[in-house]
Write a protein that holds these residues in place. Sequence first.
Motif, PDB file in Angstrom:
ATOM      1  N   ARG A  78       0.823  -1.198   0.000  1.00  0.00           N
ATOM      2  CA  ARG A  78       0.000   0.000   0.000  1.00  0.00           C
ATOM      3  C   ARG A  78       0.864   1.258   0.000  1.00  0.00           C
ATOM      4  O   ARG A  78       0.607   2.197  -0.731  1.00  0.00           O
ATOM      5  CB  ARG A  78      -0.928  -0.010   1.220  1.00  0.00           C
ATOM      6  N   LEU A  92       3.915  10.153  -9.457  1.00  0.00           N
ATOM      7  CA  LEU A  92       3.222  10.460 -10.704  1.00  0.00           C
ATOM      8  C   LEU A  92       2.730  11.902 -10.733  1.00  0.00           C
ATOM      9  O   LEU A  92       2.792  12.568 -11.775  1.00  0.00           O
ATOM     10  CB  LEU A  92       2.044   9.494 -10.888  1.00  0.00           C
ATOM     11  N   PHE A  93       2.264  12.392  -9.587  1.00  0.00           N
ATOM     12  CA  PHE A  93       1.822  13.781  -9.517  1.00  0.00           C
ATOM     13  C   PHE A  93       3.008  14.746  -9.583  1.00  0.00           C
ATOM     14  O   PHE A  93       2.891  15.850 -10.117  1.00  0.00           O
ATOM     15  CB  PHE A  93       1.033  14.031  -8.232  1.00  0.00           C
ATOM     16  N   SER A 125       3.884   1.464  -1.127  1.00  0.00           N
ATOM     17  CA  SER A 125       4.538   1.538  -2.421  1.00  0.00           C
ATOM     18  C   SER A 125       3.600   2.123  -3.467  1.00  0.00           C
ATOM     19  O   SER A 125       4.009   2.923  -4.300  1.00  0.00           O
ATOM     20  CB  SER A 125       5.015   0.149  -2.842  1.00  0.00           C
ATOM     21  N   ARG A 126       2.329   1.730  -3.415  1.00  0.00           N
ATOM     22  CA  ARG A 126       1.359   2.270  -4.350  1.00  0.00           C
ATOM     23  C   ARG A 126       1.152   3.761  -4.118  1.00  0.00           C
ATOM     24  O   ARG A 126       1.061   4.549  -5.062  1.00  0.00           O
ATOM     25  CB  ARG A 126       0.035   1.506  -4.218  1.00  0.00           C
ATOM     26  N   GLN A 127       1.075   4.164  -2.870  1.00  0.00           N
ATOM     27  CA  GLN A 127       0.938   5.591  -2.567  1.00  0.00           C
ATOM     28  C   GLN A 127       2.162   6.375  -3.037  1.00  0.00           C
ATOM     29  O   GLN A 127       2.031   7.490  -3.545  1.00  0.00           O
ATOM     30  CB  GLN A 127       0.734   5.773  -1.056  1.00  0.00           C
ATOM     31  N   THR A 128       3.333   5.761  -2.873  1.00  0.00           N
ATOM     32  CA  THR A 128       4.547   6.427  -3.340  1.00  0.00           C
ATOM     33  C   THR A 128       4.526   6.602  -4.847  1.00  0.00           C
ATOM     34  O   THR A 128       4.895   7.660  -5.368  1.00  0.00           O
ATOM     35  CB  THR A 128       5.787   5.622  -2.917  1.00  0.00           C
ATOM     36  N   ARG A 129       4.082   5.579  -5.560  1.00  0.00           N
ATOM     37  CA  ARG A 129       4.020   5.678  -7.017  1.00  0.00           C
ATOM     38  C   ARG A 129       3.037   6.749  -7.461  1.00  0.00           C
ATOM     39  O   ARG A 129       3.306   7.498  -8.396  1.00  0.00           O
ATOM     40  CB  ARG A 129       3.648   4.320  -7.610  1.00  0.00           C
ATOM     41  N   VAL A 130       1.900   6.816  -6.786  1.00  0.00           N
ATOM     42  CA  VAL A 130       0.917   7.847  -7.136  1.00  0.00           C
ATOM     43  C   VAL A 130       1.475   9.244  -6.866  1.00  0.00           C
ATOM     44  O   VAL A 130       1.318  10.172  -7.674  1.00  0.00           O
ATOM     45  CB  VAL A 130      -0.393   7.623  -6.357  1.00  0.00           C
ATOM     46  N   GLY A 131       2.175   9.381  -5.712  1.00  0.00           N
ATOM     47  CA  GLY A 131       2.774  10.672  -5.412  1.00  0.00           C
ATOM     48  C   GLY A 131       3.824  11.078  -6.424  1.00  0.00           C
ATOM     49  O   GLY A 131       3.871  12.237  -6.868  1.00  0.00           O
TER      50      GLY A 131
END
Length: 306
Positions: free
Chosen positions: A22, A32-33, A24-30
């Motif tokens: 979870r 991406l922004f 890691s997914r939040q890090t990827r989304v961040g």
Amino acid sequence: MTATVTTESPPRRPAAPRAKRRMSRQTRVGLLFVLPCFLLFLVFRFGPAIAGVVLSLFDYTIDGQLNWKGLDNFVRLFDDPTFWSALRVTAIYTVISVPVTLAVSVGMALLVRRGFRGSKLFRSIFFLPVVTSLVLAAVVFKWVFSADGPWASFVHLLGFPQESWLTNSFLVLPALAIVSVWARFGYDMLIILARLQDLPREQEEAALVDGAGPWKRFRYIILPHLKPALFFVVVIETTASFQVFDLVYVMTGGGPVRSSYTLVYQLYDQGFQYFDRGYASAIGVVLFVLTLVIALVQRWVIGRKG
């Protein structure tokens, strides 16, 4: 006898890997922004910086031809008396501008740190020059410092000659420094004020009970607490002073007799007046190295922990 049958429940998955996935997914989304801003920064900041370093090794003229010169541009630069004169002018301007800006910023932050009637209004007024167009302010101050302007009239009332500071080789840099202090102290004041508001009032009250005066409270309590903010302010003000151009361009044009001819103004002349882009890039590289070295020295002197 009855036999009891025990059914074992399937083992549960540990929560840690799920949390890691979870995060890691939040890090990827961040990321991406952040990516569009990073790409813009890469293209419009790092790209020109790298191109400037590369161009400093070439003879690049207006016709677009590149001729390898190696370190010849830097050898020519260090043999150029105009460069040393511009470096001296930039250093003098920095020595005048940065301490005064720092002193005014700290003084104004201490003045408006306490909540009193109208304190927010004063903070807004002090910050107003930061959001004012510096070119417009330079045009106004060019008239202020003229021979018929209000500053010359005020100085004449004090018994000094009524003359334009911008045409005096000795007074032109203090005049530019005054405009710079007026334009920049509001931003530094907010940085220092934000740091002051984190200072526990109990420390000052205890020092006051022990009989410490205003100067001792400032020296032993406030000043050590402001050290990180002061380091940041000194670095950004030194960098801005070494890169001063718009004030000089609008108010003096590098005069009189190159008394306000700074390094960035020389870079502008070589790159956009004489179209010697390789030599101008060498000036930019040397300017970057100078500001970096000065920032490291300031980090060692001011930014280190006591």
